[in-house]
Design an enzyme around this catalytic site. Structure first.
Site, short mmCIF file in Angstrom:
data_model
loop_
_atom_site.label_atom_id
_atom_site.label_comp_id
_atom_site.label_asym_id
_atom_site.label_seq_id
_atom_site.Cartn_x
_atom_site.Cartn_y
_atom_site.Cartn_z
N LYS A 83 4.24 -5.05 -1.23
CA LYS A 83 2.93 -5.68 -1.60
C LYS A 83 3.28 -6.70 -2.72
O LYS A 83 2.95 -7.92 -2.75
CB LYS A 83 1.68 -4.89 -1.75
CG LYS A 83 1.36 -4.27 -0.69
CD LYS A 83 0.68 -5.18 0.45
CE LYS A 83 -0.64 -5.73 0.28
NZ LYS A 83 -1.17 -6.75 1.25
N TYR A 87 5.34 1.09 0.00
CA TYR A 87 3.83 0.00 0.06
C TYR A 87 3.75 -0.90 -1.26
O TYR A 87 3.64 -1.94 -1.02
CB TYR A 87 2.76 0.93 0.20
CG TYR A 87 1.34 0.22 0.17
CD1 TYR A 87 1.18 -0.64 0.88
CD2 TYR A 87 0.36 0.76 -0.68
CE1 TYR A 87 -0.09 -1.39 1.03
CE2 TYR A 87 -0.77 0.12 -0.74
CZ TYR A 87 -1.09 -1.00 0.11
OH TYR A 87 -2.34 -1.67 0.00
#
Length: 508
Positions: free
Chosen positions: A243, A239
């Site tokens: 990002k 994640y």
């Protein structure tokens, strides 16, 4: 240079007559943003919400059931009374599409309409699964940014592009982590060069290699690839890694002169907002309202159910949390501050966090939870009071492993042997203990890195923005866009607002 003075009146006035595209509106933060704009500025022109749906009717249904008909909109609904549905129909436009596709999956006429009319784009869409499939994470968190940037370049009147990232995209660094844009190719591990395009090609190659495997095998391969690539470059999970890459794509496409036709440069501002751990609404419109389990809430839920007896973590360390309404307030202020900002070389980056200005240790949350469940114990299905027990915290991995060995692993081995000898006599006991063991180990695997996080997020850019917030002519408006963590009494917030919110909206 962003214009100087900001106050509630100016922020409210800014959104009057504006057309805004918001992605991720069915998520926690997206909902709060949509509600806030509609509540403070009913004269907004249009709010376009891009949602995944097979057709327009399905998109309308999703927006109604998952956004505008939620309890969060109760204040707006009360304000408009019988005219609420008509108001929503006039202001909110559902778009059936998906950011993972070129042109967002929209038809050319609709895409052109957006290009001709949009003033503001807010990208809040993301897949937040820490250990999700690498292909899915790249599709949403990286390619999704690319596709929105392509739309931004076509928007003749776009004034600001605001992208929601995460403070943890900067990695598990110790000390002060600055509000600095990520350079193209930058990696956390020294000597490494991160090539986003190469990662996209890698995933495409692996996809082809596993296309004949069953779905479970493909999922496993992609999850393992994501984690391996993240850790190869120095990030802890897929994640935060993707990002960070999404931010790099944003800078490359909208601000770097090497990018062809950088239409937004010189016209609209580019803002990256990096919240830390977002928690329930502190103030408006519904204190305690939340959606989805936050990182810290797993501990609250485990404590409430009394099925989490221990955890790996140091209660003296600071957890960086910030209420969702404060994040949205900061987003709206930043959007106004950088609207139409010309000549940016890099995005304006804001950490919306609390660890520097008003740090709260994990012990504050734990004590608030213990106090809450002691004074207001939970009641079981048969009406029995669920007793509140102490939870054990381990400051080192070694001490935690010894505890898990004695508490779970050895008893499980013994029960396994006994079951073999006695034809499964204790199989239910074995299954319950095994389930508890897997639950604790899963939580530690997913959330353990946060419990040992020793970084502190600098927020000097956001502090400068706060200092520009002046007094309004109406004193009641001054709290409307508060995003100062120093105004939060964490003990009171957790005890009176957040923990009751978790029990009401998550645990139910």
């Amino acid at each position: 240079m962003a214009s100087d003075r900001l106050d509630a009146e100016r922020i409210i006035e800014y959104f009057k007559g504006k057309s805004i595209l918001i992605t991720g509106a069915t998520g926690f933060l997206g909902k709060i943003l949509v509600e806030k704009i509609l509540r403070v500025q009913p004269d907004v022109k249009k709010i376009y919400l891009l949602v995944r749906a097979i057709d327009q009717a399905s998109a309308n249904q999703r927006v109604q059931s998952e956004v505008t008909e939620t309890e969060l909109f109760s204040v707006v609904k009360e304000k408009h009374g019988k005219g609420f549905s008509r108001f929503i129909e006039e202001k909110v436009v559902a778009l059936a599409g998906d950011i993972i596709y070129d042109d967002l999956g929209l038809d050319p006429p609709l895409l052109q309409h957006l290009a001709d009319n949009l003033d503001v784009i807010v990208n809040g869409a993301a897949t937040t699964n820490f250990y999700g499939r690498y292909d899915v994470s790249l599709d949403v968190n990286v390619l999704g940014v690319k596709h929105l940037c392509q739309l931004a370049k076509k928007c003749r009147g776009l004034k600001v592009f605001l992208h929601v990232s995460t403070a943890y995209a900067g990695g598990e660094q110790e000390g002060l982590i600055q509000e600095r844009a990520f350079e193209e190719g930058w990696a956390l591990r020294e000597g490494m060069h991160l090539d986003v395009d190469a990662e996209l090609r890698l995933v495409a190659d692996v996809r082809r290699e596993v296309e004949d495997d069953d779905d479970k095998a493909r999922r496993k391969a992609m999850k393992e690839l994501g984690l391996a690539r993240a850790r190869h470059f120095g990030w802890s999970n897929t994640y935060v890694f993707t990002k960070a890459m999404g931010e790099m794509v944003l800078s490359r496409m909208l601000l770097q002169s090497s990018s062809p036709a950088p239409a937004i440069t010189g016209a609209g501002g580019v803002v990256v907002v990096r919240p830390s751990i977002i928690t329930s609404i502190q103030r408006d419109p519904v204190p305690g309202w939340m959606q989805g389990t936050r990182t810290i809430d797993t501990l609250i839920i485990g404590y409430a159910k009394q099925n989490l007896s221990c955890f790996l973590g140091d209660l003296d360390l600071v957890m960086d949390v910030i209420p969702g309404d404060m994040v949205v307030n900061a987003m709206m202020a930043a959007a106004v501050a950088h609207s139409g900002e010309a000549g940016q070389e890099r995005p304006a980056v804001y950490h919306v966090s609390s660890s520097l200005r008003n740090p709260a240790a994990y012990s504050v949350l734990y004590e608030a939870g213990r106090r809450h469940f002691t004074e207001k114990p939970r009641v079981g299905k048969r009406g029995e009071v669920i007793p509140t027990k102490e939870m054990h915290f381990f400051k080192t991995i070694a001490s935690f492993q010894v505890y898990m060995l004695v508490k779970y692993r050895l008893p499980l081995e013994i029960l396994h042997l006994v079951n073999l000898l006695l034809c499964g006599l204790f199989s239910r006991l074995y299954s319950n203990l095994a389930r508890q063991y897997r639950y604790v180990m899963h939580l530690v695997d997913v959330y353990g890195p946060f419990a040992f996080f020793k970084g502190c997020f600098d927020d000097i850019n956001l502090e400068r923005l706060r200092q520009r917030m002046g007094k309004s002519r109406n004193p009641q408006d001054d709290e409307m866009f508060n995003f100062d963590p120093k105004t939060i009494d964490w003990e009171d917030y957790f005890y009176r607002i957040h923990i009751p919110g978790v029990l009401k909206y998550i645990l139910k």
